[in-house]
Design a protein around this motif. Sequence first.
Motif, PDB file in Angstrom:
ATOM      1  N   UNK A 139      27.377  53.490 -17.103  1.00  0.00           N
ATOM      2  CA  UNK A 139      26.912  54.732 -16.943  1.00  0.00           C
ATOM      3  C   UNK A 139      26.096  54.948 -15.448  1.00  0.00           C
ATOM      4  N   UNK A 140      25.308  53.792 -15.400  1.00  0.00           N
ATOM      5  CA  UNK A 140      24.427  53.844 -14.200  1.00  0.00           C
ATOM      6  C   UNK A 140      25.273  53.841 -12.946  1.00  0.00           C
ATOM      7  N   UNK A 141      26.163  52.808 -13.101  1.00  0.00           N
ATOM      8  CA  UNK A 141      27.148  52.551 -11.911  1.00  0.00           C
ATOM      9  C   UNK A 141      27.717  53.917 -11.524  1.00  0.00           C
ATOM     10  N   UNK A 142      28.348  54.752 -12.537  1.00  0.00           N
ATOM     11  CA  UNK A 142      29.122  55.774 -12.492  1.00  0.00           C
ATOM     12  C   UNK A 142      28.285  56.825 -11.569  1.00  0.00           C
ATOM     13  N   UNK A 143      26.899  56.934 -12.119  1.00  0.00           N
ATOM     14  CA  UNK A 143      25.642  57.840 -11.466  1.00  0.00           C
ATOM     15  C   UNK A 143      25.869  57.568  -9.960  1.00  0.00           C
ATOM     16  N   UNK A 144      25.715  56.280  -9.704  1.00  0.00           N
ATOM     17  CA  UNK A 144      25.438  55.678  -8.468  1.00  0.00           C
ATOM     18  C   UNK A 144      26.627  56.349  -7.531  1.00  0.00           C
ATOM     19  N   UNK A 145      27.811  56.019  -8.119  1.00  0.00           N
ATOM     20  CA  UNK A 145      29.233  56.442  -7.208  1.00  0.00           C
ATOM     21  C   UNK A 145      29.203  57.985  -6.868  1.00  0.00           C
ATOM     22  N   UNK A 146      28.950  58.681  -7.980  1.00  0.00           N
ATOM     23  CA  UNK A 146      28.753  59.893  -7.657  1.00  0.00           C
ATOM     24  C   UNK A 146      27.836  60.505  -6.691  1.00  0.00           C
ATOM     25  N   UNK A 147      26.918  59.768  -6.483  1.00  0.00           N
ATOM     26  CA  UNK A 147      25.751  60.134  -5.619  1.00  0.00           C
ATOM     27  C   UNK A 147      26.269  59.481  -4.027  1.00  0.00           C
ATOM     28  N   UNK A 148      27.208  58.662  -4.062  1.00  0.00           N
ATOM     29  CA  UNK A 148      28.005  58.487  -2.970  1.00  0.00           C
ATOM     30  C   UNK A 148      27.364  56.837  -2.378  1.00  0.00           C
ATOM     31  N   UNK A 149      26.880  56.003  -3.258  1.00  0.00           N
ATOM     32  CA  UNK A 149      26.623  54.882  -3.168  1.00  0.00           C
ATOM     33  C   UNK A 149      27.811  53.874  -3.204  1.00  0.00           C
ATOM     34  N   UNK A 150      27.910  52.703  -2.305  1.00  0.00           N
ATOM     35  CA  UNK A 150      29.070  52.044  -2.158  1.00  0.00           C
ATOM     36  C   UNK A 150      28.427  50.583  -2.520  1.00  0.00           C
ATOM     37  N   UNK A 151      27.230  50.150  -2.985  1.00  0.00           N
ATOM     38  CA  UNK A 151      26.880  48.982  -2.987  1.00  0.00           C
ATOM     39  C   UNK A 151      25.736  48.997  -4.088  1.00  0.00           C
ATOM     40  N   UNK A 152      25.927  47.612  -4.862  1.00  0.00           N
ATOM     41  CA  UNK A 152      24.745  47.612  -5.946  1.00  0.00           C
ATOM     42  C   UNK A 152      24.325  46.366  -6.182  1.00  0.00           C
ATOM     43  N   UNK A 153      23.338  45.934  -6.484  1.00  0.00           N
ATOM     44  CA  UNK A 153      22.713  44.544  -6.898  1.00  0.00           C
ATOM     45  C   UNK A 153      22.322  44.776  -8.487  1.00  0.00           C
ATOM     46  N   UNK A 154      22.989  43.528  -9.111  1.00  0.00           N
ATOM     47  CA  UNK A 154      22.617  43.225 -10.652  1.00  0.00           C
ATOM     48  C   UNK A 154      21.514  41.991 -10.594  1.00  0.00           C
ATOM     49  N   UNK A 155      20.535  42.161 -11.579  1.00  0.00           N
ATOM     50  CA  UNK A 155      19.624  41.179 -11.910  1.00  0.00           C
ATOM     51  C   UNK A 155      20.224  40.190 -12.858  1.00  0.00           C
ATOM     52  N   UNK A 156      20.366  38.904 -12.843  1.00  0.00           N
ATOM     53  CA  UNK A 156      20.820  38.060 -13.826  1.00  0.00           C
ATOM     54  C   UNK A 156      19.822  37.423 -14.347  1.00  0.00           C
ATOM     55  N   UNK A 157      19.838  37.104 -15.595  1.00  0.00           N
ATOM     56  CA  UNK A 157      18.843  36.438 -16.465  1.00  0.00           C
ATOM     57  C   UNK A 157      18.900  35.101 -16.481  1.00  0.00           C
ATOM     58  N   UNK A 158      20.199  34.513 -16.059  1.00  0.00           N
ATOM     59  CA  UNK A 158      20.359  33.164 -16.176  1.00  0.00           C
ATOM     60  C   UNK A 158      21.165  32.819 -17.720  1.00  0.00           C
ATOM     61  N   UNK A 182      24.612  39.515  -6.840  1.00  0.00           N
ATOM     62  CA  UNK A 182      23.886  39.406  -7.931  1.00  0.00           C
ATOM     63  C   UNK A 182      22.522  38.760  -7.383  1.00  0.00           C
ATOM     64  N   UNK A 183      21.472  38.988  -8.152  1.00  0.00           N
ATOM     65  CA  UNK A 183      20.380  38.047  -7.777  1.00  0.00           C
ATOM     66  C   UNK A 183      20.003  37.522  -9.290  1.00  0.00           C
ATOM     67  N   UNK A 184      19.975  36.127  -9.165  1.00  0.00           N
ATOM     68  CA  UNK A 184      19.650  35.242 -10.342  1.00  0.00           C
ATOM     69  C   UNK A 184      17.839  34.771 -10.506  1.00  0.00           C
ATOM     70  N   UNK A 185      17.472  34.955  -9.304  1.00  0.00           N
ATOM     71  CA  UNK A 185      15.894  34.355  -9.129  1.00  0.00           C
ATOM     72  C   UNK A 185      16.016  32.718  -9.771  1.00  0.00           C
ATOM     73  N   UNK A 186      16.897  31.983  -9.545  1.00  0.00           N
ATOM     74  CA  UNK A 186      16.767  30.660  -9.881  1.00  0.00           C
ATOM     75  C   UNK A 186      16.950  30.551 -11.345  1.00  0.00           C
ATOM     76  N   UNK A 187      17.920  31.597 -12.034  1.00  0.00           N
ATOM     77  CA  UNK A 187      17.822  31.660 -13.420  1.00  0.00           C
ATOM     78  C   UNK A 187      18.793  30.655 -13.899  1.00  0.00           C
TER      79      UNK A 187
END
Length: 260
Positions: A139-158, A182-187
């Motif tokens: 749903x969050x991605x769908x909202x971003x698409x509707x607002x015109x965003x073309x890129x996103x970062x996901x935080x991974x927990x490991x 994706x940003x894993x922060x050394x996870x």
Amino acid sequence: MPEQLPITSIDVYRLEKDVCAPYRLSYGSITKFFATVYRVHAGGCSGLGEAIVTDHNLAIRLAKGLIGRDARDLSTTLAHFDVSEFTHRACREALSFAMADLVGKTAETPLWQSFGGTVRDSFPLRPVIFIQDPGEMAKAVGDLLARGFTAVKIKLSGNVEDGLRGLRSIRGACGDSFDLQADANYGYTDAESFLGMLAQCPPGTLNTVEDPSELTFHEYAQLREALVPFQTSLMLDASARTLDQVEEICKTGAADIVNH
């Protein structure tokens, strides 16, 4: 311009912001963001820098150590910071931003000119999505698409299963045109555990991975090669805090992208 630009004072501000739901990261869950903002003064001008810092008292002590030092010589002025320690690393980052901002203002020169000129004239804004229920992530991605965003970062927990659910739900919601980082922060405990997770996704699922695991630069270079079949670029952030580290990354071919 004078040869040196001695720092005369530093203002330190603490910011707190509650989050609407616990955010899961590789180093635990958080319910509040803490940030430190520095305003560095020298030569009649000031520069601003900010970073996520939880230990505000340490942030103040580290700033005091810079009074009288040269704001133009970032490498020497910030050399005493321990980049292996999180708070030192974050404060160093915020202070380097502030000092660069300050130097640009005193020289009346835009920073992009000081850094060697224009490389690109645009870049994508990249909101961050944290690991949560797959339906909520989609749903969050769908909202971003509707607002015109073309890129996103996901935080991974490991966690491999969490990562798979996150990647699949976001890619399923946005299709192939969305740029996914994706940003894993050394996870992940090692490169193999991250590659094992990525192998369960079609090539091109993840465009860029940032700091998947804490490795040597030569090991990062090997990981970079291993990511080629997955069509995934490697970005380094935590290990690119000093110019010496960036130089070593370039020499060893340890990354495709540096977040410095």
